[in-house]
Design an enzyme around this catalytic site. Structure first.
Site, short mmCIF file in Angstrom:
data_model
loop_
_atom_site.label_atom_id
_atom_site.label_comp_id
_atom_site.label_asym_id
_atom_site.label_seq_id
_atom_site.Cartn_x
_atom_site.Cartn_y
_atom_site.Cartn_z
N CYS A 204 12.80 2.24 9.15
CA CYS A 204 12.11 1.78 7.93
C CYS A 204 13.08 1.27 6.86
O CYS A 204 12.64 0.71 5.86
CB CYS A 204 11.24 2.89 7.36
SG CYS A 204 9.86 3.32 8.45
N HIS B 174 0.12 -10.75 2.70
CA HIS B 174 1.22 -11.61 3.12
C HIS B 174 2.29 -11.76 2.04
O HIS B 174 2.81 -12.84 1.80
CB HIS B 174 0.69 -12.97 3.60
CG HIS B 174 0.01 -12.86 4.93
ND1 HIS B 174 -1.30 -12.46 5.05
CD2 HIS B 174 0.48 -13.04 6.19
CE1 HIS B 174 -1.63 -12.43 6.33
NE2 HIS B 174 -0.56 -12.77 7.05
N GLU C 143 -0.61 2.67 7.35
CA GLU C 143 0.32 1.65 7.84
C GLU C 143 0.17 1.45 9.34
O GLU C 143 0.50 0.41 9.86
CB GLU C 143 1.77 2.07 7.56
CG GLU C 143 2.13 2.11 6.11
CD GLU C 143 3.56 2.56 5.88
OE1 GLU C 143 4.09 2.24 4.81
OE2 GLU C 143 4.15 3.22 6.76
#
Length: 118
Positions: free
Chosen positions: A25, A69, A108
Site C-alpha cells: 500500500c 477517477h 476497498e
C-alpha cells in the site's frame, strides 16, 4: 429506530507513503470503492421515510465530481487516505447536509470494510 442505507461506487488511486517501502500500500495503487451511507431516525417523516432516497443524489454528485477517477491524496490533501479516513470524511460531509446520517462504511475490496459511527 428506523435505518436506511444506500450504496455508491467510485474508482480512485491513493498511496499510503507513511508505510514501509516494502508494504504494497506504500506504492501508488487503486481500488473500486464502495461507500455505504446509513441514515437513522426514531420516527418516520410525513411520507413514511427516514429520508427519500432521491435526496441522497447530492452524495452521488459529490463522489462523481470530486472522487471518481481521481488521486485521493490530492483530493483530500494528505497522505492518510485510508478507508477509515474516507469513512469519517464522507460521514462528516453527509452529516452536514443530511442530519439523519448515523454511519458511513467504505470498502476497498469485496472482503474489507471500514466504518465511522460516532
Amino acid at each position: 429506530m428506523y435505518r436506511i442505507t444506500k450504496e455508491f461506487h467510485f474508482s480512485a488511486s491513493h498511496q499510503l507513503s507513511s508505510l514501509p517501502g516494502d508494504h504494497p500500500c506504500a506504492r501508488l495503487h487503486g481500488h473500486n470503492y464502495v461507500v455505504e451511507v446509513e441514515l437513522s431516525a426514531p420516527e418516520l417523516n410525513e411520507h413514511g421515510f427516514v429520508r427519500d432516497y432521491r435526496e441522497l443524489t447530492v452524495l452521488k454528485a459529490y463522489i462523481d465530481g470530486s472522487f471518481d477517477h481521481r488521486h485521493l491524496n490530492d483530493v483530500l490533501g494528505h497522505d492518510r487516505v485510508t478507508a477509515e479516513c474516507l469513512a469519517r470524511h464522507f460521514y462528516e460531509w453527509c452529516r452536514a447536509r443530511l442530519p439523519e446520517t448515523s454511519a458511513v462504511r467504505v470498502s476497498e475490496t469485496a472482503k474489507t470494510w471500514a466504518e465511522y459511527r460516532p
